[in-house]
Design a protein around this motif. Structure first.
Motif, PDB file in Angstrom:
ATOM      1  N   ASP A 177      32.431  94.145  53.602  1.00 27.77           N
ATOM      2  CA  ASP A 177      33.643  94.952  53.505  1.00 27.77           C
ATOM      3  C   ASP A 177      34.798  94.319  54.282  1.00 27.77           C
ATOM      4  O   ASP A 177      34.831  94.370  55.507  1.00 27.77           O
ATOM      5  N   LEU A 178      35.722  93.700  53.550  1.00 27.76           N
ATOM      6  CA  LEU A 178      36.952  93.169  54.138  1.00 27.76           C
ATOM      7  C   LEU A 178      38.167  93.780  53.451  1.00 27.76           C
ATOM      8  O   LEU A 178      39.236  93.161  53.389  1.00 27.76           O
ATOM      9  N   LYS A 179      38.018  94.975  52.948  1.00 25.98           N
ATOM     10  CA  LYS A 179      39.064  95.622  52.171  1.00 25.98           C
ATOM     11  C   LYS A 179      40.392  95.656  52.919  1.00 25.98           C
ATOM     12  O   LYS A 179      40.471  96.164  54.041  1.00 25.98           O
ATOM     13  N   ASP A 180      41.404  95.062  52.298  1.00 27.54           N
ATOM     14  CA  ASP A 180      42.775  95.034  52.800  1.00 27.54           C
ATOM     15  C   ASP A 180      42.946  94.241  54.098  1.00 27.54           C
ATOM     16  O   ASP A 180      44.027  94.288  54.713  1.00 27.54           O
ATOM     17  N   ARG A 181      41.940  93.522  54.517  1.00 27.97           N
ATOM     18  CA  ARG A 181      42.069  92.680  55.706  1.00 27.97           C
ATOM     19  C   ARG A 181      42.823  91.403  55.353  1.00 27.97           C
ATOM     20  O   ARG A 181      42.535  90.754  54.342  1.00 27.97           O
ATOM     21  N   ALA A 182      43.774  91.038  56.175  1.00 31.08           N
ATOM     22  CA  ALA A 182      44.553  89.814  55.981  1.00 31.08           C
ATOM     23  C   ALA A 182      43.944  88.697  56.808  1.00 31.08           C
ATOM     24  O   ALA A 182      43.836  88.811  58.031  1.00 31.08           O
ATOM     25  N   VAL A 183      43.543  87.616  56.144  1.00 35.84           N
ATOM     26  CA  VAL A 183      42.826  86.525  56.805  1.00 35.84           C
ATOM     27  C   VAL A 183      43.556  85.203  56.581  1.00 35.84           C
ATOM     28  O   VAL A 183      43.763  84.790  55.438  1.00 35.84           O
ATOM     29  N   VAL A 184      43.940  84.552  57.670  1.00 36.18           N
ATOM     30  CA  VAL A 184      44.545  83.216  57.610  1.00 36.18           C
ATOM     31  C   VAL A 184      43.427  82.185  57.644  1.00 36.18           C
ATOM     32  O   VAL A 184      42.553  82.234  58.505  1.00 36.18           O
ATOM     33  N   ILE A 185      43.468  81.242  56.704  1.00 31.90           N
ATOM     34  CA  ILE A 185      42.484  80.161  56.662  1.00 31.90           C
ATOM     35  C   ILE A 185      43.228  78.837  56.695  1.00 31.90           C
ATOM     36  O   ILE A 185      43.960  78.504  55.756  1.00 31.90           O
TER      37      ILE A 185
ATOM     38  N   TYR B 172      38.458  76.787  51.184  1.00 35.96           N
ATOM     39  CA  TYR B 172      38.699  77.474  49.909  1.00 35.96           C
ATOM     40  C   TYR B 172      37.516  78.376  49.548  1.00 35.96           C
ATOM     41  O   TYR B 172      37.710  79.498  49.063  1.00 35.96           O
ATOM     42  N   ALA B 173      36.293  77.901  49.781  1.00 33.67           N
ATOM     43  CA  ALA B 173      35.108  78.719  49.502  1.00 33.67           C
ATOM     44  C   ALA B 173      35.117  79.998  50.347  1.00 33.67           C
ATOM     45  O   ALA B 173      34.745  81.074  49.865  1.00 33.67           O
ATOM     46  N   ILE B 174      35.537  79.884  51.596  1.00 32.18           N
ATOM     47  CA  ILE B 174      35.657  81.068  52.444  1.00 32.18           C
ATOM     48  C   ILE B 174      36.711  82.015  51.863  1.00 32.18           C
ATOM     49  O   ILE B 174      36.521  83.233  51.828  1.00 32.18           O
ATOM     50  N   GLY B 175      37.811  81.457  51.390  1.00 33.12           N
ATOM     51  CA  GLY B 175      38.847  82.273  50.767  1.00 33.12           C
ATOM     52  C   GLY B 175      38.321  83.044  49.571  1.00 33.12           C
ATOM     53  O   GLY B 175      38.640  84.232  49.383  1.00 33.12           O
ATOM     54  N   GLU B 176      37.507  82.393  48.746  1.00 27.96           N
ATOM     55  CA  GLU B 176      36.926  83.071  47.588  1.00 27.96           C
ATOM     56  C   GLU B 176      36.054  84.242  48.021  1.00 27.96           C
ATOM     57  O   GLU B 176      36.084  85.320  47.414  1.00 27.96           O
ATOM     58  N   ARG B 177      35.273  84.039  49.076  1.00 26.74           N
ATOM     59  CA  ARG B 177      34.390  85.103  49.550  1.00 26.74           C
ATOM     60  C   ARG B 177      35.192  86.257  50.156  1.00 26.74           C
ATOM     61  O   ARG B 177      34.848  87.434  49.986  1.00 26.74           O
TER      62      ARG B 177
ATOM     63  N   SER C  46      35.438  90.137  48.723  1.00 23.88           N
ATOM     64  CA  SER C  46      35.106  91.252  49.617  1.00 23.88           C
ATOM     65  C   SER C  46      36.277  92.196  49.838  1.00 23.88           C
ATOM     66  O   SER C  46      36.218  93.065  50.704  1.00 23.88           O
ATOM     67  N   GLY C  47      37.352  91.987  49.067  1.00 24.73           N
ATOM     68  CA  GLY C  47      38.481  92.913  49.116  1.00 24.73           C
ATOM     69  C   GLY C  47      39.614  92.516  50.025  1.00 24.73           C
ATOM     70  O   GLY C  47      40.574  93.272  50.195  1.00 24.73           O
ATOM     71  N   GLY C  48      39.529  91.332  50.631  1.00 24.16           N
ATOM     72  CA  GLY C  48      40.564  90.909  51.570  1.00 24.16           C
ATOM     73  C   GLY C  48      41.701  90.153  50.920  1.00 24.16           C
ATOM     74  O   GLY C  48      41.658  89.797  49.734  1.00 24.16           O
ATOM     75  N   VAL C  49      42.727  89.903  51.714  1.00 20.43           N
ATOM     76  CA  VAL C  49      43.898  89.123  51.299  1.00 20.43           C
ATOM     77  C   VAL C  49      43.897  87.830  52.107  1.00 20.43           C
ATOM     78  O   VAL C  49      43.781  87.857  53.332  1.00 20.43           O
TER      79      VAL C  49
ATOM     80  N   VAL D  17      30.551  83.320  57.310  1.00 21.00           N
ATOM     81  CA  VAL D  17      31.899  83.554  57.841  1.00 21.00           C
ATOM     82  C   VAL D  17      32.409  84.930  57.443  1.00 21.00           C
ATOM     83  O   VAL D  17      33.072  85.609  58.234  1.00 21.00           O
ATOM     84  N   ALA D  18      32.096  85.360  56.230  1.00 26.00           N
ATOM     85  CA  ALA D  18      32.559  86.681  55.781  1.00 26.00           C
ATOM     86  C   ALA D  18      32.054  87.775  56.710  1.00 26.00           C
ATOM     87  O   ALA D  18      32.800  88.698  57.065  1.00 26.00           O
ATOM     88  N   TRP D  19      30.795  87.680  57.124  1.00 29.07           N
ATOM     89  CA  TRP D  19      30.284  88.691  58.054  1.00 29.07           C
ATOM     90  C   TRP D  19      30.970  88.573  59.410  1.00 29.07           C
ATOM     91  O   TRP D  19      31.331  89.587  60.023  1.00 29.07           O
ATOM     92  N   LEU D  20      31.168  87.363  59.892  1.00 31.14           N
ATOM     93  CA  LEU D  20      31.827  87.180  61.187  1.00 31.14           C
ATOM     94  C   LEU D  20      33.243  87.735  61.181  1.00 31.14           C
ATOM     95  O   LEU D  20      33.771  88.139  62.227  1.00 31.14           O
ATOM     96  N   LEU D  21      33.876  87.753  60.002  1.00 36.62           N
ATOM     97  CA  LEU D  21      35.232  88.289  59.875  1.00 36.62           C
ATOM     98  C   LEU D  21      35.263  89.803  59.729  1.00 36.62           C
ATOM     99  O   LEU D  21      36.329  90.407  59.818  1.00 36.62           O
ATOM    100  N   SER D  22      34.113  90.401  59.529  1.00 39.13           N
ATOM    101  CA  SER D  22      34.081  91.823  59.191  1.00 39.13           C
ATOM    102  C   SER D  22      34.070  92.721  60.423  1.00 39.13           C
ATOM    103  O   SER D  22      33.772  92.282  61.538  1.00 39.13           O
ATOM    104  N   GLU D  23      34.343  93.986  60.170  1.00 40.91           N
ATOM    105  CA  GLU D  23      34.318  94.981  61.236  1.00 40.91           C
ATOM    106  C   GLU D  23      32.899  95.188  61.764  1.00 40.91           C
ATOM    107  O   GLU D  23      32.707  95.590  62.912  1.00 40.91           O
ATOM    108  N   GLU D  24      31.898  94.882  60.929  1.00 42.94           N
ATOM    109  CA  GLU D  24      30.499  95.007  61.363  1.00 42.94           C
ATOM    110  C   GLU D  24      30.199  94.097  62.545  1.00 42.94           C
ATOM    111  O   GLU D  24      29.325  94.409  63.359  1.00 42.94           O
ATOM    112  N   ASN D  25      30.881  92.984  62.646  1.00 45.81           N
ATOM    113  CA  ASN D  25      30.703  92.085  63.788  1.00 45.81           C
ATOM    114  C   ASN D  25      31.516  92.626  64.962  1.00 45.81           C
ATOM    115  O   ASN D  25      32.545  92.086  65.339  1.00 45.81           O
ATOM    116  N   SER D  26      31.024  93.714  65.518  1.00 45.73           N
ATOM    117  CA  SER D  26      31.782  94.422  66.549  1.00 45.73           C
ATOM    118  C   SER D  26      31.329  94.111  67.969  1.00 45.73           C
ATOM    119  O   SER D  26      31.993  94.502  68.928  1.00 45.73           O
TER     120      SER D  26
END
Length: 248
Positions: free
Chosen positions: A5-13, A22-27, A31-34, A223-232
């Motif tokens: 779940d990365l809904k509406d999260r803005a991520v700079v790569i 680019y592969a991280i960007g696709e993921r 997952s709903g991110g920007v 990386v997607a999990w590390l970027l998520s809120e679950e990685n709290s």
């Protein structure tokens, strides 16, 4: 594919126009991110962003130029008002050459892109995250940063520096809503291999117990999990993606 779940999260790569970035960007998009793609080549950054999603942005940013990074971060703060994730993926290997033959300018360039670039982006993106008391930083290191590889001393040193920087920064920010972690992928079949000799590529392949290179989608999944809120909880840590080569 499990949907993080990365809904509406803005991520700079950074370095997000190709390869691992680019592969991280696709993921992230899946997952709903920007995604905000930062790349040295602005045209490639904008093209990559357009291919990722209509909501993604592409910006030409030289991560070695701290003033350019500052300006780009300020623009994002004005337009988006937030940056939820930062993936420092921009990197170069430099020449394959014994240290006694290494040119000082080559050493400096590798350190500037890999290590100083990571500092520069953190220096100017983190204030935006701290303003919102939320953020996830993922610094892309390498197995070379753990154990070193012969004849690419600058790259090995830069990637080791990223690990030390990650540990320090993660501890600095441990009482905030920002987590800072690193990954140490083994070799992936990306354009970064173009600067290496076939002999050196074979040297790296035979040292992987999995007997293959890591796929960029496998890196993106972690990386997607590390970027998520679950990685709290986890911060200042290093996550291995070496296929069994470096299990520490």
């Amino acid at each position: 594919m499990n949907r993080i779940d990365l809904k509406d999260r803005a991520v700079v790569i950074t370095g997000g126009a190709q390869g691992i970035g680019y592969a991280i960007g696709e993921r992230v998009v899946a997952s709903g991110g920007v995604v905000v793609v930062w790349d040295l080549n602005g045209d490639k950054a904008r093209d990559a962003a357009a291919r990722l999603s209509s909501a993604s942005l592409g910006m030409g940013v030289d991560v070695t130029d701290i003033d350019a990074v500052s300006e780009a971060a300020a623009e994002l703060d004005r337009t988006l008002g937030r940056v939820d994730g930062l993936v420092n993926c921009a990197g170069i290997t430099g020449p394959v050459r014994p240290t006694v033959e290494y040119l000082a300018e080559d050493w400096q360039k590798v350190i500037d892109v890999n290590l100083n670039g990571t500092f520069n982006t953190c220096r100017h993106i983190l204030p935006i995250m701290l303003k919102n008391d939320y953020g996830r930083v993922v610094n892309v290191s390498s197995v070379a940063g753990k154990e070193g590889n012969p004849n690419i001393a600058a790259y090995s040193a830069a990637k080791a520096g990223i690990l030390g920087f990650t540990k320090s920064l993660g501890k600095e920010l441990a009482r905030t809503g920002v987590a800072v972690n690193a990954i140490t992928p083994g070799t992936a079949d990306t354009p970064i291999l173009d600067g290496l000799t076939p002999e050196f590529i074979d040297y790296m392949r035979v040292r992987i117990p999995r007997e293959r290179f890591v796929d960029v989608t496998e890196i993106a999944a972690m990386v997607a999990w590390l970027l998520s809120e679950e990685n709290s909880f986890t911060t200042a840590a290093t996550f291995d993606l070496s296929g069994g080569r470096t299990t520490y």
